[in-house]
Design a protein around this motif. Structure first.
Motif, PDB file in Angstrom:
ATOM      1  N   PRO A 120      21.380  65.342-114.859  1.00 38.34           N
ATOM      2  CA  PRO A 120      20.942  64.199-115.162  1.00 38.34           C
ATOM      3  C   PRO A 120      21.004  64.148-116.720  1.00 38.34           C
ATOM      4  O   PRO A 120      20.170  64.009-117.540  1.00 38.34           O
ATOM      5  CB  PRO A 120      19.215  64.429-114.999  1.00 38.34           C
ATOM      6  CG  PRO A 120      19.096  66.088-115.079  1.00 38.34           C
ATOM      7  CD  PRO A 120      20.595  66.509-114.521  1.00 38.34           C
ATOM      8  N   ALA A 121      22.308  63.841-117.152  1.00 35.37           N
ATOM      9  CA  ALA A 121      22.812  63.628-118.570  1.00 35.37           C
ATOM     10  C   ALA A 121      23.860  62.454-118.291  1.00 35.37           C
ATOM     11  O   ALA A 121      24.516  62.200-117.476  1.00 35.37           O
ATOM     12  CB  ALA A 121      23.607  64.771-118.865  1.00 35.37           C
ATOM     13  N   TRP A 122      23.523  61.406-119.343  1.00 34.24           N
ATOM     14  CA  TRP A 122      24.306  60.382-119.738  1.00 34.24           C
ATOM     15  C   TRP A 122      25.000  60.147-120.817  1.00 34.24           C
ATOM     16  O   TRP A 122      24.526  60.940-121.900  1.00 34.24           O
ATOM     17  CB  TRP A 122      23.214  59.029-119.362  1.00 34.24           C
ATOM     18  CG  TRP A 122      23.318  58.567-118.137  1.00 34.24           C
ATOM     19  CD1 TRP A 122      23.841  57.964-117.197  1.00 34.24           C
ATOM     20  CD2 TRP A 122      22.057  59.253-117.082  1.00 34.24           C
ATOM     21  NE1 TRP A 122      23.331  57.508-116.219  1.00 34.24           N
ATOM     22  CE2 TRP A 122      22.170  58.497-115.848  1.00 34.24           C
ATOM     23  CE3 TRP A 122      21.235  60.385-117.294  1.00 34.24           C
ATOM     24  CZ2 TRP A 122      21.186  58.949-114.862  1.00 34.24           C
ATOM     25  CZ3 TRP A 122      20.334  60.508-116.129  1.00 34.24           C
ATOM     26  CH2 TRP A 122      20.556  59.857-115.117  1.00 34.24           C
ATOM     27  N   TYR A 123      26.209  59.661-120.913  1.00 30.23           N
ATOM     28  CA  TYR A 123      26.715  59.728-122.184  1.00 30.23           C
ATOM     29  C   TYR A 123      27.215  58.242-122.580  1.00 30.23           C
ATOM     30  O   TYR A 123      27.417  57.345-121.911  1.00 30.23           O
ATOM     31  CB  TYR A 123      28.189  60.190-122.044  1.00 30.23           C
ATOM     32  CG  TYR A 123      28.226  61.906-121.588  1.00 30.23           C
ATOM     33  CD1 TYR A 123      27.988  62.950-122.316  1.00 30.23           C
ATOM     34  CD2 TYR A 123      28.232  61.948-120.198  1.00 30.23           C
ATOM     35  CE1 TYR A 123      27.982  64.236-122.018  1.00 30.23           C
ATOM     36  CE2 TYR A 123      28.096  63.132-119.844  1.00 30.23           C
ATOM     37  CZ  TYR A 123      28.028  64.421-120.714  1.00 30.23           C
ATOM     38  OH  TYR A 123      27.768  65.829-120.315  1.00 30.23           O
ATOM     39  N   ASP A 124      27.133  57.793-123.872  1.00 25.56           N
ATOM     40  CA  ASP A 124      27.693  56.830-124.643  1.00 25.56           C
ATOM     41  C   ASP A 124      28.962  56.931-125.119  1.00 25.56           C
ATOM     42  O   ASP A 124      29.643  57.799-124.898  1.00 25.56           O
ATOM     43  CB  ASP A 124      26.846  55.978-125.769  1.00 25.56           C
ATOM     44  CG  ASP A 124      26.588  56.887-126.785  1.00 25.56           C
ATOM     45  OD1 ASP A 124      27.575  57.959-126.946  1.00 25.56           O
ATOM     46  OD2 ASP A 124      26.055  56.787-127.510  1.00 25.56           O
ATOM     47  N   ASN A 125      29.479  55.732-125.480  1.00 27.44           N
ATOM     48  CA  ASN A 125      31.150  55.823-125.967  1.00 27.44           C
ATOM     49  C   ASN A 125      31.365  56.731-126.881  1.00 27.44           C
ATOM     50  O   ASN A 125      32.458  57.142-127.296  1.00 27.44           O
ATOM     51  CB  ASN A 125      31.472  54.332-126.283  1.00 27.44           C
ATOM     52  CG  ASN A 125      31.444  53.335-125.087  1.00 27.44           C
ATOM     53  OD1 ASN A 125      31.824  53.730-124.024  1.00 27.44           O
ATOM     54  ND2 ASN A 125      31.316  51.979-125.485  1.00 27.44           N
TER      55      ASN A 125
ATOM     56  N   VAL B  10      19.508  63.022-121.977  1.00 26.19           N
ATOM     57  CA  VAL B  10      19.049  63.854-120.561  1.00 26.19           C
ATOM     58  C   VAL B  10      17.710  63.175-120.243  1.00 26.19           C
ATOM     59  O   VAL B  10      16.947  63.080-121.018  1.00 26.19           O
ATOM     60  CB  VAL B  10      18.739  65.152-120.982  1.00 26.19           C
ATOM     61  CG1 VAL B  10      18.159  65.842-119.709  1.00 26.19           C
ATOM     62  CG2 VAL B  10      20.364  65.945-120.866  1.00 26.19           C
ATOM     63  N   GLY B  11      17.564  62.688-118.886  1.00 29.03           N
ATOM     64  CA  GLY B  11      16.463  62.072-118.404  1.00 29.03           C
ATOM     65  C   GLY B  11      16.533  61.987-116.963  1.00 29.03           C
ATOM     66  O   GLY B  11      17.492  62.401-116.395  1.00 29.03           O
ATOM     67  N   ASN B  12      15.482  61.567-116.078  1.00 27.73           N
ATOM     68  CA  ASN B  12      15.588  61.304-114.756  1.00 27.73           C
ATOM     69  C   ASN B  12      16.227  60.298-114.375  1.00 27.73           C
ATOM     70  O   ASN B  12      17.060  60.286-113.329  1.00 27.73           O
ATOM     71  CB  ASN B  12      14.015  61.022-114.663  1.00 27.73           C
ATOM     72  CG  ASN B  12      13.364  62.183-114.504  1.00 27.73           C
ATOM     73  OD1 ASN B  12      13.492  63.131-113.566  1.00 27.73           O
ATOM     74  ND2 ASN B  12      12.117  62.195-115.292  1.00 27.73           N
ATOM     75  N   ASN B  13      16.607  59.080-115.294  1.00 29.70           N
ATOM     76  CA  ASN B  13      17.495  58.156-114.683  1.00 29.70           C
ATOM     77  C   ASN B  13      17.900  57.267-115.976  1.00 29.70           C
ATOM     78  O   ASN B  13      17.391  57.466-117.078  1.00 29.70           O
ATOM     79  CB  ASN B  13      16.750  57.210-113.825  1.00 29.70           C
ATOM     80  CG  ASN B  13      15.538  56.633-114.097  1.00 29.70           C
ATOM     81  OD1 ASN B  13      15.297  55.960-115.194  1.00 29.70           O
ATOM     82  ND2 ASN B  13      14.382  57.121-113.171  1.00 29.70           N
ATOM     83  N   GLU B  14      18.523  56.114-115.876  1.00 28.62           N
ATOM     84  CA  GLU B  14      19.333  55.599-117.008  1.00 28.62           C
ATOM     85  C   GLU B  14      18.306  54.703-117.667  1.00 28.62           C
ATOM     86  O   GLU B  14      17.990  54.514-118.778  1.00 28.62           O
ATOM     87  CB  GLU B  14      20.513  54.639-116.364  1.00 28.62           C
ATOM     88  CG  GLU B  14      21.247  54.068-117.558  1.00 28.62           C
ATOM     89  CD  GLU B  14      22.597  53.023-117.016  1.00 28.62           C
ATOM     90  OE1 GLU B  14      22.743  52.294-117.686  1.00 28.62           O
ATOM     91  OE2 GLU B  14      23.141  53.428-116.037  1.00 28.62           O
ATOM     92  N   LYS B  15      17.509  54.089-116.560  1.00 29.39           N
ATOM     93  CA  LYS B  15      16.519  53.075-116.986  1.00 29.39           C
ATOM     94  C   LYS B  15      15.402  53.962-118.004  1.00 29.39           C
ATOM     95  O   LYS B  15      15.173  53.324-119.001  1.00 29.39           O
ATOM     96  CB  LYS B  15      15.630  52.538-115.857  1.00 29.39           C
ATOM     97  CG  LYS B  15      14.789  51.348-116.330  1.00 29.39           C
ATOM     98  CD  LYS B  15      13.687  50.922-115.100  1.00 29.39           C
ATOM     99  CE  LYS B  15      12.902  49.989-115.572  1.00 29.39           C
ATOM    100  NZ  LYS B  15      12.032  49.482-114.259  1.00 29.39           N
ATOM    101  N   GLU B  16      15.054  55.174-117.636  1.00 31.92           N
ATOM    102  CA  GLU B  16      14.158  55.930-118.462  1.00 31.92           C
ATOM    103  C   GLU B  16      14.772  56.142-119.873  1.00 31.92           C
ATOM    104  O   GLU B  16      14.068  55.982-121.023  1.00 31.92           O
ATOM    105  CB  GLU B  16      13.711  56.912-117.764  1.00 31.92           C
ATOM    106  CG  GLU B  16      12.862  58.149-118.414  1.00 31.92           C
ATOM    107  CD  GLU B  16      12.708  59.426-117.744  1.00 31.92           C
ATOM    108  OE1 GLU B  16      13.196  60.099-118.248  1.00 31.92           O
ATOM    109  OE2 GLU B  16      12.010  59.319-116.714  1.00 31.92           O
ATOM    110  N   ILE B  17      15.876  56.539-119.972  1.00 29.17           N
ATOM    111  CA  ILE B  17      16.881  57.030-120.865  1.00 29.17           C
ATOM    112  C   ILE B  17      16.937  55.613-121.951  1.00 29.17           C
ATOM    113  O   ILE B  17      16.394  55.758-123.110  1.00 29.17           O
ATOM    114  CB  ILE B  17      17.994  57.358-120.780  1.00 29.17           C
ATOM    115  CG1 ILE B  17      17.784  58.833-120.127  1.00 29.17           C
ATOM    116  CG2 ILE B  17      19.048  57.562-121.720  1.00 29.17           C
ATOM    117  CD1 ILE B  17      19.319  59.376-119.542  1.00 29.17           C
TER     118      ILE B  17
END
Length: 959
Positions: free
Chosen positions: A443-448, A454-461
């Motif tokens: 549950p980790a997302w990266y920008d450019n 790190v969070g439950n979903n993209e919307k929450e982040i």
């Protein structure tokens, strides 16, 4: 054990009856927990079954664990506890993915998450396989509520996994970093230590010349140093040459430089105390991107770290710089074009050829190496520098160590405790990421800019970090190691993160059962994560379980662990229902996902099963498996013991058949029992009830301490030897010749003891005991629906009479002696003989007169005479029973056979006399041995000499 006998209404077809009985239990809801009462939480008992992988059918290794777990569950239910037996399956990331790739004939390359086809295929596979596994669970008789089962990728489990990951990341216990890891070049993923197998293979040690940048007098004007390596293909990744500073041959070269052959890059000679002076040449090439020890040396000495391999194990076109203290130009164009994109082993051959041509190869020696292989990919592991997620294990181990030291958690087999401490003290950070498409996605997302969110979903982040809509976020493609989710098993399987009744009442669970091979990968990590996330009512870290029971591993005839990847497993259903050799081979060829040669599979299977597997039924298999639950690490199956277990179940049915023969002659009376002081049971009935009472105490104590195989053996011996061989023999006599009181006492006791045996056996062999008990229920007019609802027998300290036991044991010795003489002297059983007791005391005389009837009838004796010391002893064969002489008149005895027997006995006594004399004549023995042992040896010597004189007298008489 497929018995069909119309007589006495015994019609037991296990295939039909076992399914029928299990359906009855399920329909009645006997496996469900009772209404939970928080006030009575001490009466709750919980076990979670280790989750099997969804990669295929269960095998005997699973059945061994599940059988002893079910014995524990059934036993505690019958003791009145509210038992929760929790079951579920594991998604088994890498194993399942590999299985799906093989089944769908996909090329083994990485597929990203946009490819939903494989994910859908896997969910269909999961549904199909879980149905097969559940059917196996039912056929084995496991008393689990399958309506309450779980899966490690269920919605609730996924929520729990995310919650754990997010919290550990926020606390900086989870981090991402580029490190050296075990890499499978075929599957293109990092793998755990558990997925590595070591093989000793024949290999070569290559001695290579590394030219010194400047000639040096230290080496007698030699222009090079020699290093020994087994991996010349890593030459392009060399950063330094290391020597031990204490090595007088090279320590003056420290700080100098050498040239790497083929690429002419200069590297320093450094000192490091870890280098073994006497190993190889004492000079070690350091390639930190491709060797774990080299990596440690590089970190310690602040060396550059570079990578020369692609993820699929080929030589890169350009060196990847991981860390550099110099200008990057130093590594440009340092891989010759002809080696680029070559497989690592093909590159090795070409490199050696070139080194030889250029004069840089000193020599090659044959050697043996312990090489790490990927258990799944079947390829040699490549240490690879990759970006991975890690968990700081040390941060979580303090609570684990304290729990074990303070005995909050107990290893039932103590040897594993030491093994556990040896491992946990040297614990490394845990690599929790895998490059797979099947599993819990990180549950980790990266920008450019490669910032991590790190969070439950993209919307929450986006809301939490106020990220604009036009900023693209990409989720990490990696998934979590299967062991990460499995480590949450005890508390998430009970409903966490919700605080439901199951979690509040049944956690911590009472005991965990596991194989020794996953103590560190599963058991330790469960304790680590449970004690971090779960607290007790006082807010202290809560343990996941109180006891740890480690089972052995079932192995094939070659000693290899049974596993689906080895294709050497045995389906428990094949033992329950039977299977022919042709179909065993057919199944194994069908399951040959790992592309083993068909002829090898056929050859091995024929060796393993020279004949077909007979149908044995679930009870026989359970009895067989529970006998294997010992402390051995590796268990080699002996199928001959299955027949012994089958005979036991047949004996149980035949004993009931005997009881049924007298059903119509006697009425069962509840008031007729041993506790009733107004009832005087006959001696043999008192005896068997006392013996059973002693067995109940031992048996329950052993089950309470999880000593399954010992418990089963004492109950097995009691039923077979005491109940069947002796008590039923006594009963036959009294049903035939006894008076009304003796017959009634005998029938009541017979039924009472037999029912208690069934109840004691029920946790082990549940089907046949349920089947027989339902027939006993009709005889007794019992209102219970199932034997499962009967209370487990308890030890009664009132039921004990030493004199009764001594009387029957004495009678048994006489009968055994008579039978023994008949056998040795070839006297037929139907021929009545006379026996004489000579010079016995009043108590023994009284005992004999009291029980003459039993002795005569069971041993087929015509007359029993008792002669005093004053009366002349006739010429007879003498048998000593506890020092008392039992005489057999010569007219019944074969003279030649007896002479041979006496001579053999004298020879045996002479050997024992010599052994004891040797001891007694030893000064050290007399000096250091305890006085009691010395006294016992002297006393034994005296008795042996007395017995020898008696035998010599007998021999003289016969001659």
């Amino acid at each position: 054990m497929n018995i069909k006998k119309k007589k006495n209404n015994i019609l037991y077809n296990f295939n039909k009856e076992e399914k029928k009985i299990y359906n009855f239990w399920e329909k009645k809801g006997y496996f469900k927990i009772k209404n939970i009462n928080n006030k009575n939480y001490k009466n709750n008992f919980c076990i979670v079954i280790p989750p099997p992988n969804i990669t295929g059918n269960l095998h005997l290794g699973h059945s061994l664990q599940q059988t002893i777990i079910d014995i524990t569950a059934r036993y505690n239910r019958m003791k009145g506890k509210n038992v929760l037996l929790k079951f579920g399956t594991d998604h088994a990331g890498i194993a399942t993915q590999l299985m799906i790739l093989k089944k769908t004939n996909f090329k083994n390359k990485k597929n990203n998450y946009s490819n939903n086809y494989l994910i859908k295929k896997t969910w269909l596979w999961k549904k199909k396989n879980v149905n097969i596994i559940n059917n196996q669970i039912k056929r084995l008789g496991i008393s689990v509520d399958l309506n309450n089962e779980i899966f490690t990728m269920d919605n609730n489990f996924s929520k729990a996994v995310k919650k754990v990951f997010i919290k550990l990341y926020k606390k900086k216990i989870i981090y991402k970093k580029k490190k050296l890891v075990n890499w499978d070049v075929k599957l293109n993923t990092v793998i755990s230590d558990l997925e590595i197998k070591y093989k000793i293979i024949k290999s070569y040690l290559y001695y290579l010349k590394y030219p010194l940048k400047e000639k040096n007098k230290i080496l007698n004007n030699y222009s090079y140093i020699i290093i020994a390596t087994t991996r010349p293909e890593t030459i392009f990744g060399d950063i330094a040459i290391a020597v031990n500073p204490k090595d007088k041959r090279y320590n003056k070269l420290i700080g100098k430089k050498v040239i790497i052959p083929l690429i002419n890059r200069s590297i320093p000679i450094i000192s490091d105390n870890s280098i073994e002076i006497n190993k190889g040449t004492g000079c070690v090439k350091i390639s930190p991107g491709h060797d774990f020890n080299d990596y440690k040396i590089a970190k310690k000495n602040n060396l550059d770290i570079i990578n020369i391999f692609t993820y699929n194990g080929k030589i890169r076109k350009k060196i990847e710089i991981i860390k550099s203290n110099k200008k990057c130009n130093n590594y440009l164009n340092s891989i010759p074009k002809k080696f680029q994109n070559l497989n690592r082993f093909k590159a090795r051959k070409k490199i050696i050829l070139d080194l030889k041509k250029l004069g840089f190869l000193n020599k090659i020696e044959k050697c043996k190496m312990n090489i790490p292989y990927s258990d799944r990919g079947k390829v040699i592991i490549e240490p690879m520098l990759t970006n991975q997620w890690f968990l700081k294990s040390n941060y979580l181990t303090k609570n684990v160590i304290d729990a074990i030291k303070k005995k909050k958690i107990i290893f039932l087999q103590k040897k594993y405790k030491n093994m556990f401490f040896g491992w946990i003290k040297n614990i490394q950070d845990w690599c929790i990421s895998r490059q797979l498409w099947w599993g819990h996605r990180i549950p980790a997302w990266y920008d450019n800019n490669k910032n991590i969110y790190v969070g439950n979903n993209e919307k929450e982040i986006r809301i939490k970090y106020m990220i604009k809509k036009n900023t693209i976020l990409k989720q990490d493609n990696d998934v979590l190691d299967t062991w990460f989710s499995s480590s949450l098993w005890t508390f998430v399987s009970l409903g966490w993160p919700k605080k439901n009744k199951e979690l509040l009442n049944f956690h911590p669970i009472n005991i965990i059962f596991s194989g020794f091979d996953i103590i560190f990968f599963w058991i330790t990590r469960m304790i680590m994560l449970t004690m971090y996330f779960i607290n007790d009512k006082l807010g202290n870290p809560q343990i996941p379980f109180k006891f740890i029971y480690i089972t052995g591993l079932i192995c094939d005839i070659k000693g290899k662990k049974m596993s689906k990847s080895e294709n050497n497993t045995i389906d428990p259903i094949d033992i329950i229902e039977g299977i022919n050799l042709k179909n065993i081979i057919k199944k194994r060829l069908k399951n040959n996902f790992f592309k083993k040669k068909n002829y090898e599979i056929i050859k091995f299977t024929k060796k393993q099963f020279s004949n077909n597997i007979k149908p044995y039924g679930s009870d026989v298999l359970r009895l067989f498996l529970s006998n294997l639950s010992n402390t051995k690490r590796n268990i080699i199956l002996d199928f001959k013991k299955l027949d012994k277990c089958k005979n036991f179940c047949n004996k149980l049915l035949n004993a009931f058949k005997f009881i049924l023969t007298y059903k119509n002659n006697y009425n069962y009376d509840y008031n007729y029992n041993l506790k009733n002081e107004n009832i005087n049971f006959f001696l043999i009935d008192r005896y068997i009830q006392i013996k059973l009472n002693i067995i109940i105490k031992k048996y329950c104590n052993l089950l309470d301490n999880y000593c399954f195989n010992i418990a089963i053996n004492i109950l097995y011996n009691f039923f077979w030897n005491e109940f069947c061989d002796w008590y039923l023999e006594f009963s036959k006599i009294f049903f035939k010749y006894g008076n009304k009181f003796e017959k009634y006492s005998n029938y009541y006791t017979l039924l009472y003891i037999y029912e208690k045996i069934l109840i004691l056996l029920h946790p082990i062999i549940p089907f046949i005991t349920e089947y027989i008990w339902k027939k006993i229920k009709k005889i007794k007019n019992d209102l219970k629906d199932s034997i499962m609802l009967k209370s487990f027998p308890k030890y009664n300290n009132i039921i004990y009479n030493k004199k009764d036991l001594e009387d029957i044991e004495w009678i048994k010795k006489i009968i055994s002696s008579v039978r023994n003489i008949r056998s040795k002297m070839l006297i037929k059983y139907n021929k009545k003989i006379n026996i004489i007791f000579w010079n016995i005391n009043k108590n023994i005389k009284k005992r004999i007169n009291k029980n003459k009837k039993i002795i005569k009838k069971i041993a087929n004796i015509k007359k029993i005479k008792i002669l005093s010391k004053n009366q002349k002893k006739p010429i007879c064969l003498i048998k000593l029973i506890d020092g008392n002489e039992l005489l057999f008149p010569l007219k019944f005895i074969n003279k030649n056979i007896e002479i041979k027997r006496i001579k053999k006995e004298i020879k045996k006594i002479n050997c024992n006399i010599l052994k004891i004399k040797k001891k007694i004549n030893n000064i050290n023995f007399l000096k250091y041995a305890p006085k009691l042992i010395i006294y016992n040896n002297i006393n034994e010597l005296l008795n042996l000499n007395i017995n020898k004189k008696k035998l010599i007298k007998q021999l003289i008489i016969f001659k």
